[in-house]
Design a protein around this motif. Sequence first.
Motif: not given
Length: 176
Positions: A12-15, A17-21
């Motif tokens: 989800i974070a990759q899709e 375009e944000t960081s997991l944090a």
Amino acid sequence: MQSAVSLTATAIAQEAETSLATLYVYFGDVSDILFVLAEEASAAITDVLATLEAWDPRGDNTGGARCFLDAYRAYWTRHHAVLVLRNMESDRGDARFADIRKRAGVRIVRALAGKILSGHSGATLTDEQAMARAMVLFAAIERLAVREMLYDDEGPEIQEALHEAQIGILSELVSA
């Protein structure tokens, strides 16, 4: 494309375009993300409810039924991925998802029951009978909305026949 059951926060974070944090700043886990999406989709039924409000069951019931079912079909087309997940999580016993599913459904069921009662004015139909009929009908409408999204490979003719059958049954149910 992966199954929602195996969806990960990393994917989800990759899709997004944000960081997991950053994702974890706003959400505890994947279920929380899906819950927020489900709440938003469930709240988007205003157009569907507007068709029910505008429908005069003493007039053209076929037109009113078509308007409502067209709006409901469009609603499911716009939100189908999230609504399928909402219903799946509800069916799996998650009380949060069951609650938002119920809140959205009850609004439609109550409006349908009102139309059934109005269309049967002077008949001996009780509030409970109208509500029960509306519940049965809505369960079928919701299930067929899912069916249309998942099994659209049977061709447009069967899809249209199903839609017309729903319109006819709803129209007849609302008529005295």
